[in-house]
Scaffold this motif. Structure first.
Motif, PDB file in Angstrom:
ATOM      1  N   TYR A  77       0.803  -1.226   0.000  1.00 57.30           N
ATOM      2  CA  TYR A  77       0.000   0.000   0.000  1.00 57.30           C
ATOM      3  C   TYR A  77       0.840   1.282   0.000  1.00 57.30           C
ATOM      4  O   TYR A  77       0.436   2.303  -0.532  1.00 57.30           O
ATOM      5  CB  TYR A  77      -0.907   0.054   1.235  1.00 57.30           C
ATOM      6  CG  TYR A  77      -2.095  -0.880   1.172  1.00 57.30           C
ATOM      7  CD1 TYR A  77      -3.115  -0.670   0.248  1.00 57.30           C
ATOM      8  CD2 TYR A  77      -2.201  -1.960   2.044  1.00 57.30           C
ATOM      9  CE1 TYR A  77      -4.214  -1.517   0.201  1.00 57.30           C
ATOM     10  CE2 TYR A  77      -3.298  -2.819   2.000  1.00 57.30           C
ATOM     11  CZ  TYR A  77      -4.298  -2.591   1.077  1.00 57.30           C
ATOM     12  OH  TYR A  77      -5.377  -3.414   1.030  1.00 57.30           O
ATOM     13  N   TYR A  78       1.988   1.238   0.692  1.00 58.08           N
ATOM     14  CA  TYR A  78       2.663   2.509   1.002  1.00 58.08           C
ATOM     15  C   TYR A  78       4.079   2.641   0.443  1.00 58.08           C
ATOM     16  O   TYR A  78       4.800   3.554   0.833  1.00 58.08           O
ATOM     17  CB  TYR A  78       2.682   2.737   2.524  1.00 58.08           C
ATOM     18  CG  TYR A  78       1.292   2.778   3.109  1.00 58.08           C
ATOM     19  CD1 TYR A  78       0.479   3.902   2.966  1.00 58.08           C
ATOM     20  CD2 TYR A  78       0.772   1.670   3.786  1.00 58.08           C
ATOM     21  CE1 TYR A  78      -0.810   3.925   3.483  1.00 58.08           C
ATOM     22  CE2 TYR A  78      -0.521   1.683   4.302  1.00 58.08           C
ATOM     23  CZ  TYR A  78      -1.304   2.816   4.146  1.00 58.08           C
ATOM     24  OH  TYR A  78      -2.577   2.832   4.643  1.00 58.08           O
ATOM     25  N   GLU A  79       4.456   1.759  -0.483  1.00 64.24           N
ATOM     26  CA  GLU A  79       5.833   1.801  -0.985  1.00 64.24           C
ATOM     27  C   GLU A  79       6.197   3.193  -1.525  1.00 64.24           C
ATOM     28  O   GLU A  79       7.206   3.781  -1.151  1.00 64.24           O
ATOM     29  CB  GLU A  79       6.035   0.729  -2.059  1.00 64.24           C
ATOM     30  CG  GLU A  79       7.456   0.694  -2.547  1.00 64.24           C
ATOM     31  CD  GLU A  79       7.772  -0.535  -3.385  1.00 64.24           C
ATOM     32  OE1 GLU A  79       6.836  -1.270  -3.719  1.00 64.24           O
ATOM     33  OE2 GLU A  79       8.958  -0.712  -3.690  1.00 64.24           O
ATOM     34  N   THR A 101       1.187   0.677  12.066  1.00 62.42           N
ATOM     35  CA  THR A 101       0.151   0.856  11.039  1.00 62.42           C
ATOM     36  C   THR A 101      -1.123   0.055  11.314  1.00 62.42           C
ATOM     37  O   THR A 101      -2.005   0.010  10.464  1.00 62.42           O
ATOM     38  CB  THR A 101       0.696   0.455   9.652  1.00 62.42           C
ATOM     39  OG1 THR A 101       1.072  -0.928   9.730  1.00 62.42           O
ATOM     40  CG2 THR A 101       1.884   1.301   9.239  1.00 62.42           C
ATOM     41  N   THR A 102      -1.189  -0.621  12.476  1.00 61.24           N
ATOM     42  CA  THR A 102      -2.465  -1.240  12.868  1.00 61.24           C
ATOM     43  C   THR A 102      -2.967  -0.486  14.098  1.00 61.24           C
ATOM     44  O   THR A 102      -2.168   0.114  14.833  1.00 61.24           O
ATOM     45  CB  THR A 102      -2.328  -2.729  13.247  1.00 61.24           C
ATOM     46  OG1 THR A 102      -1.474  -2.840  14.398  1.00 61.24           O
ATOM     47  CG2 THR A 102      -1.784  -3.566  12.116  1.00 61.24           C
ATOM     48  N   LEU A 103      -4.279  -0.580  14.334  1.00 57.06           N
ATOM     49  CA  LEU A 103      -4.813   0.106  15.517  1.00 57.06           C
ATOM     50  C   LEU A 103      -4.224  -0.511  16.775  1.00 57.06           C
ATOM     51  O   LEU A 103      -3.900   0.192  17.732  1.00 57.06           O
ATOM     52  CB  LEU A 103      -6.347   0.027  15.509  1.00 57.06           C
ATOM     53  CG  LEU A 103      -7.054   0.738  16.665  1.00 57.06           C
ATOM     54  CD1 LEU A 103      -6.695   2.232  16.724  1.00 57.06           C
ATOM     55  CD2 LEU A 103      -8.573   0.572  16.562  1.00 57.06           C
ATOM     56  N   ILE A 129      -2.281   5.482  29.660  1.00 58.71           N
ATOM     57  CA  ILE A 129      -2.418   4.479  30.737  1.00 58.71           C
ATOM     58  C   ILE A 129      -1.182   3.579  30.737  1.00 58.71           C
ATOM     59  O   ILE A 129      -0.565   3.314  31.768  1.00 58.71           O
ATOM     60  CB  ILE A 129      -3.702   3.625  30.543  1.00 58.71           C
ATOM     61  CG1 ILE A 129      -4.952   4.488  30.698  1.00 58.71           C
ATOM     62  CG2 ILE A 129      -3.721   2.457  31.524  1.00 58.71           C
ATOM     63  CD1 ILE A 129      -6.255   3.791  30.296  1.00 58.71           C
ATOM     64  N   LYS A 130      -0.788   3.144  29.529  1.00 61.73           N
ATOM     65  CA  LYS A 130       0.370   2.250  29.460  1.00 61.73           C
ATOM     66  C   LYS A 130       1.630   2.955  29.955  1.00 61.73           C
ATOM     67  O   LYS A 130       2.408   2.402  30.729  1.00 61.73           O
ATOM     68  CB  LYS A 130       0.561   1.740  28.019  1.00 61.73           C
ATOM     69  CG  LYS A 130       1.688   0.724  27.916  1.00 61.73           C
ATOM     70  CD  LYS A 130       1.680  -0.038  26.612  1.00 61.73           C
ATOM     71  CE  LYS A 130       2.707  -1.162  26.625  1.00 61.73           C
ATOM     72  NZ  LYS A 130       2.728  -1.925  25.376  1.00 61.73           N
ATOM     73  N   GLU A 131       1.813   4.191  29.516  1.00 60.47           N
ATOM     74  CA  GLU A 131       3.007   4.946  29.925  1.00 60.47           C
ATOM     75  C   GLU A 131       3.072   5.065  31.446  1.00 60.47           C
ATOM     76  O   GLU A 131       4.116   4.825  32.064  1.00 60.47           O
ATOM     77  CB  GLU A 131       2.975   6.354  29.298  1.00 60.47           C
ATOM     78  CG  GLU A 131       4.177   7.184  29.676  1.00 60.47           C
ATOM     79  CD  GLU A 131       4.016   8.657  29.309  1.00 60.47           C
ATOM     80  OE1 GLU A 131       2.896   9.091  28.999  1.00 60.47           O
ATOM     81  OE2 GLU A 131       5.027   9.372  29.349  1.00 60.47           O
TER      82      GLU A 131
HETATM   83  N1  LIG Z   1       5.401  -5.233  22.535  1.00 60.31           N
HETATM   84  C1  LIG Z   1       4.239  -5.069  23.116  1.00 60.31           C
HETATM   85  O1  LIG Z   1       4.122  -4.386  24.131  1.00 60.31           O
HETATM   86  C2  LIG Z   1       3.003  -5.708  22.525  1.00 60.31           C
HETATM   87  C3  LIG Z   1       1.733  -5.357  22.994  1.00 60.31           C
HETATM   88  C4  LIG Z   1       0.621  -5.913  22.376  1.00 60.31           C
HETATM   89  C5  LIG Z   1       0.770  -6.804  21.313  1.00 60.31           C
HETATM   90  N2  LIG Z   1       2.030  -7.135  20.899  1.00 60.31           N
HETATM   91  C6  LIG Z   1       2.210  -8.060  19.772  1.00 60.31           C
HETATM   92  O2  LIG Z   1       1.640  -7.469  18.615  1.00 60.31           O
HETATM   93  C7  LIG Z   1       1.297  -8.513  17.692  1.00 60.31           C
HETATM   94  C8  LIG Z   1      -0.062  -8.249  17.084  1.00 60.31           C
HETATM   95  O3  LIG Z   1      -0.016  -7.035  16.384  1.00 60.31           O
HETATM   96  P1  LIG Z   1      -1.114  -6.635  15.277  1.00 60.31           P
HETATM   97  O4  LIG Z   1      -2.459  -6.895  15.800  1.00 60.31           O
HETATM   98  O5  LIG Z   1      -0.753  -5.295  14.819  1.00 60.31           O
HETATM   99  O6  LIG Z   1      -0.921  -7.738  14.148  1.00 60.31           O
HETATM  100  P2  LIG Z   1      -0.010  -7.822  12.834  1.00 60.31           P
HETATM  101  O7  LIG Z   1       1.256  -7.103  12.977  1.00 60.31           O
HETATM  102  O8  LIG Z   1       0.039  -9.279  12.510  1.00 60.31           O
HETATM  103  O9  LIG Z   1      -0.893  -7.073  11.740  1.00 60.31           O
HETATM  104  C9  LIG Z   1      -2.177  -7.575  11.417  1.00 60.31           C
HETATM  105  C10 LIG Z   1      -2.391  -7.650   9.916  1.00 60.31           C
HETATM  106  O10 LIG Z   1      -2.579  -6.343   9.398  1.00 60.31           O
HETATM  107  C11 LIG Z   1      -1.784  -6.155   8.225  1.00 60.31           C
HETATM  108  N3  LIG Z   1      -1.516  -4.715   8.189  1.00 60.31           N
HETATM  109  C12 LIG Z   1      -0.773  -3.985   9.063  1.00 60.31           C
HETATM  110  N4  LIG Z   1      -0.914  -2.673   8.821  1.00 60.31           N
HETATM  111  C13 LIG Z   1      -1.739  -2.553   7.755  1.00 60.31           C
HETATM  112  C14 LIG Z   1      -2.273  -1.452   7.050  1.00 60.31           C
HETATM  113  N5  LIG Z   1      -2.045  -0.200   7.440  1.00 60.31           N
HETATM  114  N6  LIG Z   1      -3.061  -1.697   5.977  1.00 60.31           N
HETATM  115  C15 LIG Z   1      -3.340  -2.969   5.611  1.00 60.31           C
HETATM  116  N7  LIG Z   1      -2.898  -4.067   6.264  1.00 60.31           N
HETATM  117  C16 LIG Z   1      -2.102  -3.855   7.325  1.00 60.31           C
HETATM  118  C17 LIG Z   1      -0.596  -7.064   8.400  1.00 60.31           C
HETATM  119  O11 LIG Z   1      -0.065  -7.436   7.157  1.00 60.31           O
HETATM  120  C18 LIG Z   1      -1.245  -8.246   9.118  1.00 60.31           C
HETATM  121  O12 LIG Z   1      -1.791  -9.122   8.159  1.00 60.31           O
HETATM  122  C19 LIG Z   1       1.384  -9.813  18.453  1.00 60.31           C
HETATM  123  O13 LIG Z   1       2.538 -10.509  18.092  1.00 60.31           O
HETATM  124  C20 LIG Z   1       1.474  -9.367  19.899  1.00 60.31           C
HETATM  125  O14 LIG Z   1       2.162 -10.297  20.706  1.00 60.31           O
HETATM  126  C21 LIG Z   1       3.133  -6.597  21.463  1.00 60.31           C
END
Ligand SMILES: NC(=O)c1ccc[n+]([C@@H]2O[C@H](COP(=O)([O-])OP(=O)(O)OC[C@H]3O[C@@H](n4cnc5c(N)ncnc54)[C@H](O)[C@@H]3O)[C@@H](O)[C@H]2O)c1
Length: 365
Positions: free
Chosen positions: A49-51, A130-132, A225-227
């Motif tokens: 999407y963003y290259e 890039t994910t919620l 909250i996390k901070e």
């Molecule tokens: N380090 C921490 O404090 C912490 C806290 C919570 C979760 N986690 C970890 O985070 C992971 C889960 O993260 P997640 O839910 O983001 O999953 P993820 O990274 O697997 O992303 C989910 C899906 O969304 C797609 N994607 C990502 N951004 C996109 C976008 N903008 N547009 C289209 N597709 C997009 C990815 O390709 C993937 O298929 C787990 O491994 C979990 O253990 C870590």
């Protein structure tokens, strides 16, 4: 754009949140990346999407830029991916002054953080979640990690970024199921520390699900909250453990389903349901509170049921969790609004009965 200081770790760092931040990503990061060799670790779908938007401007403003594409999915948060990223860093002669930029969800963030913290004993990292889920949770707090065999996040470090850039426009391309998964962690924050988040989620369900509401507020509430919790206990020895509310069951479920059935946030939602049931069975929360949580989670996650949970396998996986002491499973139990406690010594029989009840009640067979 809003700038927030995150006061965790040795040096506070800036978190930028807003829309269209990727448009100017090279100037936003210029003080940190210009004339440097930069290595981007990016999720495959995000690259598609963003290259144009990200890679090209970064290329113009750095002395060297290469990137590694992480295949989508939790199972790729693996030692195999870690090894092949390391090989690419070595082959391309990245050094201690280089910078890693992680662009993707929590999988990429955890993996890239672990790479940055271990390559040459630590190089700088910038997170662009890039994910919620990554925006409300995983991009701050400093936990990095990879899964090993069936063990979730078994190998990892604590390591903080130099910047976090949250461009909420990136959520426009996030598929619905991946977007909704984040509400597992958001509900967790509401249960832990801010009941108004739960009321807001209940009241504005349609707006949240249809994404017609501005998300900056809820993202910043969760981050704050996390901070606040991580500032008091950076390395998970005390109060930080409460951030694992719902996660003992969630990690067990992810592990017994080989990281392939549920997204992490969905597993957390299911974990929150079961742990609330456990608290209710132990008479630690009222029926009203339990019903409220149950209803809210079912509302946001009607699609994740049924998922089959084998009680014995789940208990065995939870016994192996790294947070336990002496084979005794550690749970964070809700005690009511904004109250939780860390608890051991719950009999295996009570835990198994609760999982069986949950299986029947939520039809997770
Ligand atoms: N380090 C921490 O404090 C912490 C806290 C919570 C979760 N986690 C970890 O985070 C992971 C889960 O993260 P997640 O839910 O983001 O999953 P993820 O990274 O697997 O992303 C989910 C899906 O969304 C797609 N994607 C990502 N951004 C996109 C976008 N903008 N547009 C289209 N597709 C997009 C990815 O390709 C993937 O298929 C787990 O491994 C979990 O253990 C870590």
């Amino acid at each position: 754009m809003k700038e927030v200081k995150i006061s965790i770790g040795k040096e506070p760092y800036s978190l930028y949140i807003g829309t269209n931040l990727l448009e100017d990503i090279d100037s936003l990061l210029s003080s940190h990346i210009s004339e440097k060799s930069v290595f981007v670790i990016i999720d495959e779908n995000v690259l598609n999407y963003y290259e144009e938007k990200i890679i090209k401007p970064l290329k113009n403003n750095t002395s060297k830029l290469s990137y590694y594409i992480v295949q989508s999915g939790e199972k790729n948060k693996s030692i195999k991916t870690y090894q092949s990223i390391m090989e690419k860093l070595i082959d391309n002669k990245y050094n201690r002054n280089s910078v890693i930029i992680a662009i993707g969800g929590g999988v990429v963030g955890d993996m890239a953080g672990f790479v940055a913290s271990t390559y040459m004993r630590g190089i700088d990292i910038i997170h662009i979640p890039t994910t919620l889920l990554a925006q409300v949770d995983s991009s701050i707090g400093g936990k990095t990690g990879i899964n090993y065999s069936r063990f979730k996040n078994l190998i990892g470090t604590f390591y903080h970024p130099k910047f976090v850039v949250i461009d909420t426009n990136t959520l426009n391309t996030l598929p619905n199921r991946e977007y909704k998964a984040a509400f597992g962690e958001i509900i967790k924050y509401g249960m832990l520390a801010d009941y108004t988040i739960l009321l807001d989620l209940e009241k504005n369900f349609e707006e949240y699900i249809s994404r017609s509401i501005n998300l900056d507020n809820i993202i910043l509430k969760c981050i704050q909250i996390k901070e606040e919790i991580v500032m008091r206990d950076e390395t998970d020895l005390g109060v930080r453990k409460i951030l694992n509310l719902g996660h003992t069951f969630a990690h067990g479920i992810e592990s017994t389903t080989e990281f392939s059935k549920l997204f992490h946030g969905e597993a957390v939602a299911l974990g929150l349901l079961i742990v609330s049931k456990l608290s209710f069975n132990l008479k630690l929360i009222t029926e009203d509170y339990y019903k409220f949580i149950h209803k809210l989670i079912k509302k946001y996650f009607n699609n994740i049921f049924p998922v089959s949970i084998n009680t014995d396998e789940l208990v065995n996986a939870m016994v192996m969790d790294k947070k336990n002491k002496c084979n005794d499973i550690t749970f964070i139990l809700p005690l009511g609004k904004e109250k939780t406690k860390v608890c051991n010594n719950i009999s295996i029989e009570t835990i198994k009965n609760t999982i069986l009840e949950a299986n029947n009640e939520y039809s997770c067979k």
